[in-house]
Write an enzyme that holds these catalytic residues in place. Structure first.
Site, PDB file in Angstrom:
ATOM      1  N   PHE A 174      18.072 -71.714   1.796  1.00 17.84           N
ATOM      2  CA  PHE A 174      17.389 -70.435   2.011  1.00 17.84           C
ATOM      3  C   PHE A 174      17.235 -69.718   0.681  1.00 17.84           C
ATOM      4  O   PHE A 174      17.933 -70.004  -0.299  1.00 17.84           O
ATOM      5  CB  PHE A 174      18.162 -69.563   3.007  1.00 17.84           C
ATOM      6  CG  PHE A 174      19.550 -69.184   2.547  1.00 17.84           C
ATOM      7  CD1 PHE A 174      19.772 -68.000   1.846  1.00 17.84           C
ATOM      8  CD2 PHE A 174      20.624 -70.006   2.811  1.00 17.84           C
ATOM      9  CE1 PHE A 174      21.042 -67.662   1.422  1.00 17.84           C
ATOM     10  CE2 PHE A 174      21.910 -69.673   2.380  1.00 17.84           C
ATOM     11  CZ  PHE A 174      22.121 -68.499   1.685  1.00 17.84           C
ATOM     12  N   CYS A 175      16.280 -68.779   0.647  1.00 13.61           N
ATOM     13  CA  CYS A 175      16.055 -67.946  -0.528  1.00 13.61           C
ATOM     14  C   CYS A 175      15.498 -66.615  -0.056  1.00 13.61           C
ATOM     15  O   CYS A 175      15.518 -66.320   1.144  1.00 13.61           O
ATOM     16  CB  CYS A 175      15.117 -68.639  -1.522  1.00 13.61           C
ATOM     17  SG  CYS A 175      13.512 -69.086  -0.821  1.00 13.61           S
ATOM     18  N   THR A 176      14.988 -65.799  -0.963  1.00 13.56           N
ATOM     19  CA  THR A 176      14.566 -64.445  -0.593  1.00 13.56           C
ATOM     20  C   THR A 176      13.401 -64.442   0.392  1.00 13.56           C
ATOM     21  O   THR A 176      13.483 -63.857   1.466  1.00 13.56           O
ATOM     22  CB  THR A 176      14.175 -63.647  -1.851  1.00 13.56           C
ATOM     23  OG1 THR A 176      15.267 -63.661  -2.774  1.00 13.56           O
ATOM     24  CG2 THR A 176      13.826 -62.207  -1.478  1.00 13.56           C
TER      25      THR A 176
END
Length: 345
Positions: free
Chosen positions: A195-197
């Protein structure tokens, strides 16, 4: 209905706010990228849209803000009527709202990549991992056979992340390749969730992982921001706040303004606990730059100029935006405390 209405765009029900914020990215072949810069910049400037958009042969990435009408016009320009044609159709787009302008100027930049990994074998236009909707994310990451990886940098992870996620301890996304080589094994780690922003780094990271022989790679569609928007706080597995790259600094569940601030010397995000540290001096220093006297001197002079400007009744350039965000953050904290005391009583 316009063609872009089918893209992943969610309008939060806050129409009274004067500024609409648009975060957009799309991996799409743009071989004519140099000819696209000028008309895009002109379109935005003519409508007083501000922020940064990055163009590269592999696609577009950026965040901008403006009046709701201007941002809707930009969406039409990008996805329907402008020189991009339909190449950006299906882009990942997120809308939020703000009381003050999050950005000070408009920039359209040409770069080799819209998110820098420096791995020539990676092509998200050809191969990416399996998208997981925010509503299905909890069930996936709670499985014992899934390795959960936060692909963001250390300063972002420091103010919030998913429970039991691995922290790569990177200072730039380029270092993610070294983290994978040293800590993950395709023979051992059969299922990897990332996951990331907002989702963009994971598209590239998942493409890289697949090129390294990992069999099952999953990533959170729309990133943390989409998760915080649609998953109820009572069901959330995300702890803390999500760092964003504008004067809001961070957001929490429902994409409400967070409590993090920036150190004006080193630009590191600071939690409430960080602001209690002995090396924290508002506008001058924090624990992360305690040994950097040059930064402290520059920040102290900037703070002095800001104080003088206030005394003279003028806002320092850029200070009004930061002050308004800080004021909104303080008001939110005060409301939360009043609610806590009321419920306690």
């Amino acid at each position: 209905m316009t063609a872009h209405s089918s893209t992943s765009m969610t309008n939060l029900p806050q129409p009274d706010h004067p500024y609409k914020v648009m975060a957009v990215y799309k991996f799409a072949p743009l071989p004519d990228v140099e000819s696209l810069k000028a008309p895009l910049a002109a379109f935005c400037c003519a409508r007083e849209i501000k922020g940064t958009l990055i163009l590269a042969p592999e696609g577009i990435n950026g965040t901008v803000s403006g009046s709701p009408q201007a941002i809707e016009a930009l969406a039409d320009f990008l996805f329907v009527s402008g020189p991009f044609g339909t190449r950006l159709a299906g882009a990942e787009v997120k809308y939020s709202y703000a009381d003050t302008a999050p950005f000070l100027r408009m920039k359209v930049r040409l770069k080799p990549e819209i998110v820098t990994l420096r791995a020539p074998q990676v092509d998200p236009n050809r191969q990416v991992g399996t998208y997981v909707e925010p509503e299905d994310w909890n069930a996936l990451i709670e499985r014992n056979d899934v390795v959960l990886v936060d692909t963001r940098n250390d300063y972002e992870v420091g103010i919030g992340t998913f429970q039991r996620a691995l922290d790569p301890n990177t200072q730039s996304f380029v270092e993610f390749k070294d983290f994978v080589a040293k800590n993950l094994d395709p023979k051992r780690d059969k299922k990897v969730a990332m996951f990331c922003t907002g989702g963009i780094r994971c598209e590239k990271a998942s493409s890289y992982m697949l090129s390294q022989g990992f069999e099952e790679v999953f990533h959170l569609k729309g990133g943390i921001l989409k998760y915080l928007e649609v998953v109820p706080e009572t069901e959330s597995r995300f702890s803390g706040e999500c760092f964003v790259f504008d004067e809001r600094v961070s957001v929490g569940h429902g994409l409400e303004l967070g409590q993090a601030t920036l150190c004006r010397a080193c630009r590191h995000p600071l939690t409430a606990a960080d602001r209690q540290h002995q090396h924290y001096v508002e506008g001058v220093s924090c624990a992360y730059c305690a040994d950097d006297s040059d930064k402290h001197q520059a920040a102290a002079e900037r703070q002095r100029q800001m104080d003088l400007a206030r005394q003279r009744g003028r806002a320092h350039m850029g200070d009004a935006v930061a002050d308004d965000a800080a004021r909104a953050r303080a008001e939110k904290i005060e409301r939360a405390e009043q609610s806590r005391l009321a419920n306690k009583g």
